[in-house]
Motif scaffolding. Structure first.
Motif: not given
Lengths: 638, 228, 101
Positions: C54-79
């Motif tokens: 029902e639109g609780a904003p905390k729910g989006q935090l997971l998505a944001i976290l996934v995005m962060a994980v994507m970024a971290v993974e990409l960076v470290i991976g390529f390094a």
């Protein structure tokens, strides 16, 4: 003094002598004379003083012995004759077993005395049995020859059969009167009286060798001649006639008793006479004559003159015994008893003379005691009926014939083929016994004198029959005819009775064969059937049980062998197989499992190493696989 | 309207995702991935997750650029002029992918999903901003710090001076004795001589033919037992 | 546009990404596969927020976290890819086999 001593003394003495074994002739002879002399003395004393005795056996059984006049006379006669005969036996018979022979002869004397003095049927029965047993033992004396024992058994069984009558009489008397006394016999009535009378008659007839029991007397001739002389001439067979004479007053009350007794006696006398004429065996001739003479005594009893019978008994004993003894001497001289081979008159002249003295008595010649008593029998028979007397006369003639034949054949003059034989002359001790008896016979010649006869009759307490002169002369005529006939036979048919029809007829006219066929064989068959029934039917149960048991045990043994042992064997085989299998297969398995596991583990480990490829994409794939598994587990669990 | 857009966007996302691994050219693969992400961002926008959608698009655009750079750097055939299929454990991967898809779909279909839709007219952006800088500040900050660490790590990992010398000089650690063998494990020859040295795993066949992945085993020659 | 549909799409993306991650030899392609998987996950997270919270904003935090994980993974991976290439000249996954026993 108690009368039991009279039988007991010789009884005990005889047993002692019999068990002492074989001693010398002199010793045994002396013993015999002493014992039997004492017995004779006792008998005389007892007769003179009238002894009696009783024995209380129990509440119901009471044995008694008493002297009646007839029994007194016979009781004196028995040891007198026994003394002479036993002495002769100790001197003449062979030494082997002589002690037993002497002892048994003396025992027999005691038993005979018991029979004579008995005053009731039970005592009589005891004595009767004893004399039967002694007869068996004495006939079978030379037991090493099996034929003698067979003869003894034959005689014993036949007389025993007759004794069944005596047993029946004893039981009937007891049932009727509650005691065994002779006195009770006269009081009997009806069937019991009939049983008692005819039972006693039956046993007396069997003991006396009457028709139809006669063959046993012939078989009894297998015994030594002394035994034949004492038992089967003078005493044992005479017991039959004696008891009839003793009990005649009571027995004659039974219906038909007298007639039956006369019939038996006449039949025996006539048949015995004929056989005596035909017989070639010396002792058998005398045995036939014994039966015939006893037949005369039966006639006298049946006619109602027991005293005559008793007198004839005594006289017969005194002339028959020496005849037997001399026949024994003659037989042992030539080795057989064949009359046609004897003719020992010149070899044994003294014996021949003594025998002649006895023979004339047997023939019934007028000057002898035997002749006198035979005439009395004729007179007695005349009282019963003339035709009976005629029959007795014929019997007397026959007896004269065979007596002549015996004397002339046995002790006649020897002929061409006999004279030069080697014959042993008997010694004087052997002759002495015969001499004593011959003297006794001679003494009884006095009976021809009336005072002596009357005194004898008075002693016996009976009457003498009165006869007619016609009968007397007729009887003498028959005797003379008989003597002439005997001489004729000896002259022209010396070997009569040796072979052929005469020989067959002389064996009691075929009576033994009849007995064998009619009695012996059926009884044998019956015994065999009974034995078969016992073996197969009655024993079938226990035998079946035994067979069943044996079969069961055999079966169990077989089952044990087959099943149980088979099981054990199979177990062993199985164990063996198991061991072998274990050895091969089990070892392989039990070694294979750890080794295989180890190898498998090694292979697994070796192959697992291949997972370590070092490649991250592989590891990645493994991780994905693992995730799938975990998810699956979780999903399944949910 | 939104449904049609959604279906189109999702179809495009899936198709372009698949095309990532099917095209020969690496750049095209990169762009296909970017398209997939943009579609997903679009779907997010459709679901009123504005910030996430826009951020995804931004982020993915930049990421794909970076990836393209690296593609050109490291891949042999970035333009895809020669058709090549560089795959290993191909069938297993297809199986794993299909199994994952089916498993997840079954789980989704079997589950009773709650239905609490977003109320219309909600200012999600505002709410998210308030939330991010309010109750969930810690998460946000942590994510930031994590990103910082990531940057530092990347720099460290990819810097030229290595620990024992220049990293592109093949620096090795000094020996345990002076002048001796370098300490540590002996480096094998695997992977040396360039990207295709002795590596027979390059499949010259038409793409689509699966190639077995036993190259490392074959490189070491046959086992002694197998030689006849 | 139901949650089920979104999740199915997310599942499909995830499956494709898994396929790619497992099958690609090149490091970069591998990374792309990982990115696709995270893509799917992001979509699923957003979908869940949109339909169940029902639109609780905390729910989006997971998505944001996934995005962060994507970024971290990409960076470290390529390094890491760069470092690996500098060391061993490896540009495919199969070049790294030193963990092999």
């Amino acid at each position: 003094m108690t009368l039991w001593l009279l039988p007991l003394l010789p009884f005990i003495a005889g047993i002692t002598i019999a068990t002492m074994g074989d001693r010398s002739r002199a010793w045994l002879g002396t013993l015999a004379i002493v014992v039997l002399g004492a017995t004779l003395t006792l008998a005389l004393l007892a007769a003179a003083q009238g002894w009696s005795a009783t024995l209380i056996w129990s509440d119901t059984i009471r044995l008694s012995a008493e002297f009646m006049p007839i029994s007194a006379a016979v009781a004196v006669m028995v040891p007198a004759v026994a003394l002479a005969v036993t002495f002769h036996a100790t001197q003449h018979e062979e030494t082997r077993g002589l002690g037993r022979l002497t002892g048994l002869l003396i025992v027999f004397t005691g038993a005979m005395e018991l029979v004579v003095v008995a005053n009731d049927l039970l005592t009589l029965l005891i004595g009767w049995e004893l004399i039967g047993a002694c007869s068996w033992a004495l006939i079978s004396h030379k037991w090493r020859e099996i034929e003698n024992t067979h003869s003894g058994l034959y005689a014993f069984v036949m007389t025993r059969f007759g004794e069944l009558g005596l047993f029946a009489a004893v039981m009937a008397l007891f049932a009727a009167t509650g005691s065994f006394d002779y006195a009770g016999i006269a009081t009997l009535q009806g069937p019991l009286q009939w049983i008692v009378a005819y039972g006693i008659l039956l046993s007396a007839a069997s003991k006396a060798g009457q028709v139809p029991f006669a063959p046993w007397l012939f078989r009894a001739m297998a015994g030594p001649s002394s035994v034949s002389a004492l038992l089967h001439a003078a005493t044992l067979v005479a017991a039959g006639a004696y008891i009839l004479a003793r009990l005649q007053p009571s027995l004659t009350l039974a219906p038909g008793f007298g007639a039956t007794t006369i019939a038996i006696g006449l039949a025996t006398a006539l048949a015995g006479g004929v056989i005596g004429v035909l017989q070639n065996h010396a002792k058998r001739l005398l045995a036939a004559s014994t039966s015939a003479q006893l037949g005369f005594m039966f006639v006298a009893v049946g006619a109602g003159y027991p005293g005559v019978a008793a007198l004839h008994l005594i006289v017969h004993a005194t002339f028959k015994a020496p005849l037997f003894l001399s026949a024994g001497l003659a037989g042992s001289a030539i080795g057989s008893y064949r009359l046609d081979q004897m003719r020992l008159g010149q070899a044994m002249p003294f014996i021949a003379g003594l025998a002649a003295l006895a023979t004339v008595g047997l023939a019934g010649l007028p000057v002898t005691g035997g002749g006198w008593s035979k005439e009395e029998v004729v007179k007695a028979a005349e009282h019963a009926g003339f035709w009976l007397a005629l029959a007795v006369m014929i019997g007397g003639g026959l007896s004269a014939a065979y007596a002549t034949r015996f004397q002339l054949l046995a002790f006649g003059r020897c002929d061409e083929d006999n004279c030069d034989r080697e014959v042993s002359v008997p010694s004087w001790p052997e002759t002495l016994g015969i001499a004593i008896l011959a003297v006794m016979t001679l003494a009884l010649t006095m009976l021809w004198f009336s005072p002596v006869a009357d005194a004898a009759a008075a002693t016996l307490g009976s009457l003498l029959p009165k006869g007619t002169a016609l009968a007397f002369s007729l009887s003498l005529a028959f005797v003379a005819t008989g003597v002439a006939g005997g001489v004729y036979l000896v002259r022209h048919y010396p070997a009569l009775g040796a072979t052929g029809a005469a020989a067959a007829a002389s064996d009691w006219l075929g009576l033994p064969t009849l007995i064998t066929v009619a009695v012996v064989r059926p009884v044998d068959a019956l015994a065999r059937a009974a034995a078969w029934a016992d073996d197969h039917v009655i024993d079938a149960g226990p035998r079946g049980v035994a067979v069943l048991g044996r079969r069961g045990s055999t079966f169990i043994a077989a089952a044990d062998n087959q099943v149980v042992d088979q099981g054990i064997r199979w177990t062993a085989v199985f164990g063996d197989w198991l061991a072998r299998v274990s050895d091969r297969f089990g070892e392989a398995v039990s070694d294979g499992i750890p080794e295989g596991t180890a190898r498998l583990t090694g292979m697994i480990g070796h192959d697992l190493r291949r997972l370590q490829t070092g490649f991250s994409h592989r590891y990645y794939a493994y991780i994905i696989g693992g995730v799938f598994v975990v998810v699956a587990i979780l999903a399944a669990g949910a | 309207m939104t449904d049609i857009a959604f279906y189109a966007l999702s179809a495009l996302a899936i198709w372009s995702g698949w095309r990532v691994f099917r095209v020969d050219s690496m750049i095209r693969a990169t762009f296909a991935l970017m398209v997939s992400f943009i579609c997903v961002g679009g779907i997010a926008l459709l679901m009123s997750a504005d910030y996430i959608g826009i951020a995804t698009v931004f982020m993915m655009a930049v990421e794909m650029m970076v990836m393209g750079l690296f593609m050109v750097m490291f891949m042999m055939n970035p333009a895809g002029l020669n058709p090549m299929q560089m795959v290993h454990q191909h069938r297993f991967s297809i199986g794993a992918g299909i199994a994952a898809f089916i498993g997840l779909t079954v789980a989704v279909l079997a589950t009773n999903l709650p239905n609490n839709p977003l109320p219309a007219g909600r200012d999600t952006l505002h709410d998210l901003g308030v939330e991010l800088l309010g109750g969930s500040m810690l998460i946000f900050e942590t994510a930031g710090v994590t990103l910082l660490a990531t940057m530092v790590g990347a720099v460290v990992l990819s810097s030229r001076p290595g620990r024992f010398g220049d990293s592109d000089a093949g620096a090795v650690p000094p020996g345990l004795q002076p002048g001796g063998q370098p300490a540590g494990r002996k480096v094998e020859k695997s992977g040396g001589h360039g990207g295709h040295g002795g590596d027979s795993s390059y499949d010259m066949n038409m793409k689509g033919a699966p190639k077995s992945d036993d190259a490392p085993h074959k490189r070491h020659g046959k086992m002694p037992e197998e030689e006849s | 546009m139901t949650l089920t549909a979104i999740l199915v799409v997310a599942a499909a993306l995830f499956g494709i990404g898994l396929f790619g991650a497992l099958s690609q030899k090149s490091f970069v392609m591998l990374m792309m596969g990982l990115e696709l998987m995270l893509n799917g996950t992001l979509l699923a997270a957003v979908g869940f927020w949109a339909f169940t919270l029902e639109g609780a904003p905390k729910g989006q935090l997971l998505a944001i976290l996934v995005m962060a994980v994507m970024a971290v993974e990409l960076v470290i991976g390529f390094a890491l890819v760069v470092a690996v290439y500098r060391k061993r000249q490896a540009d495919v996954v199969e070049s790294l086999g030193t963990l092999k026993q």
